[in-house]
Write a protein that holds these residues in place. Structure first.
Motif, PDB file in Angstrom:
ATOM      1  N   ASP A  37       6.997  -8.637  -0.865  1.00 49.45           N
ATOM      2  CA  ASP A  37       7.137  -8.642  -2.326  1.00 49.45           C
ATOM      3  C   ASP A  37       7.782  -9.908  -2.916  1.00 49.45           C
ATOM      4  OD1 ASP A  37       6.108  -6.125  -1.929  1.00 49.45           O
ATOM      5  OD2 ASP A  37       7.901  -5.043  -2.575  1.00 49.45           O
ATOM      6  N   HIS A  92       0.431  -6.688  -7.007  1.00 46.15           N
ATOM      7  CA  HIS A  92       0.905  -5.525  -6.246  1.00 46.15           C
ATOM      8  C   HIS A  92       0.441  -4.183  -6.817  1.00 46.15           C
ATOM      9  CE1 HIS A  92       3.655  -3.099  -3.792  1.00 46.15           C
ATOM     10  NE2 HIS A  92       3.943  -4.182  -3.110  1.00 46.15           N
ATOM     11  N   CYS A 145       1.994  -1.098  -0.882  1.00 46.73           N
ATOM     12  CA  CYS A 145       2.289   0.342  -0.806  1.00 46.73           C
ATOM     13  C   CYS A 145       1.676   0.980   0.444  1.00 46.73           C
ATOM     14  CB  CYS A 145       1.821   1.095  -2.045  1.00 46.73           C
ATOM     15  SG  CYS A 145       2.388   0.344  -3.565  1.00 46.73           S
TER      16      CYS A 145
HETATM   17 ZN    ZN Z   1       4.918  -4.479  -1.384  1.00 45.43          ZN
END
Ligand code: ZN
Length: 286
Positions: free
Chosen positions: A51, A104, A144
């Motif tokens: 991330d 994302h 995810c």
């Molecule tokens: Zn991620």
């Protein structure tokens, strides 16, 4: 100025050469499973950070540097630009930066393969090329941990995702589940690499140690997943600096080869690829 990428590759070649030398010396033990990681290491470990979070730059990178460990950072375009110079410096220092999509997205039912590819995968590859060079190992982490695009059954949605990644040249993709990777399985199914998030269920060191010890016992490849690394633990999925550093200390004390995901994958492909292809041909011939 020397191209850091070239020096990384020559280090990799040197490590591979050492491993091949070790294999030649141990040529008598043919009944043993072939687990010749570089420098005779008993297993491989890849540390991955998802991330593009500031806490990784501030709290994880200093400890990685102190221990001389290189890692993989799966960036999103949305986050990377805030501290692009810092990510560029990490890449120059021999760490891997790789694709975790532009924005994302976790809910992918509403996407067509084409729209997802254009907006999230190809665009992020272009972004990474422009800032980190096109000679990267193209690796990916599923946002995810979701492995499907669009509608339909699980297999159809996953097949759609794989085709997108393959079209954009991704050589290896990491999930967020599963045990240690067997190198033969990793290269046979490279877009479905197993990984383990050690602090998913709390800020504890034990799960990581058990996973790493199991990996060493199998001569396999561990891929660890981290998100925020914070002075004070906040919620599941984060790691405190203390826990993160204890996990890294455990890795540094093990007889393992710790290297970025793309580098380990390329090594496995070079080293085990021939025997897997031969097995495949033998099975196909029956
Ligand atoms: Zn991620």
């Amino acid at each position: 100025m020397a191209d850091p990428r070239l020096s990384r590759r020559s280090l990799f070649a040197a490590a591979a050469g050492l491993a091949l030398g070790g294999e030649a010396l141990a040529g008598g033990a043919r009944s043993q499973p072939d687990r010749a990681w570089p420098n005779g290491a008993r297993a491989a470990v890849s540390l991955t950070y998802d991330d593009g979070l500031n806490s990784q730059l501030d709290n994880a990178v200093p400890e990685l540097k102190r221990l001389g460990l290189k890692a993989t950072f799966f960036l999103t375009g949305d986050n990377a630009h805030w501290r692009l110079g810092d990510w560029e410096a990490l890449s120059r220092d021999g760490n891997e930066v790789a694709n975790h999509t532009m924005t994302h997205p976790c809910a992918l039912a509403g996407y067509s393969a084409g729209r997802f590819e254009d907006a999230e995968i190809a665009r992020m590859e272009g972004y990474l090329d422009s800032h980190f060079g096109a000679e990267r190992e193209r690796t990916f982490a599923y946002p995810c941990g979701y492995l499907g695009i669009g509608k339909g059954g699980r297999h159809a949605r996953y097949a759609r995702y794989r085709r997108v990644l393959e079209r954009d040249g991704v050589i290896a993709a990491r999930t967020t589940a599963g045990g240690p990777n067997r190198p033969e399985e990793a290269i046979a199914d490279p877009l479905h690499l197993h990984a383990f998030e050690p602090t998913y269920e709390g800020d504890k060191v034990g799960p990581a140690i058990r996973y790493l010890n199991e990996t060493v016992a199998q001569g396999g490849w561990a891929i660890l997943v981290f998100h925020d690394v914070l002075a004070q633990w906040r919620s599941d999925g984060d790691a405190s600096v203390a826990t993160h550093n204890r996990i890294l200390a455990h890795i540094a004390a093990l007889d393992v080869w710790c290297a970025p995901m793309g580098q380990v994958f390329e090594y496995a492909q070079t080293h085990w690829g021939r025997s897997v292809r031969a097995e495949g041909a033998a099975v196909g011939g029956r």
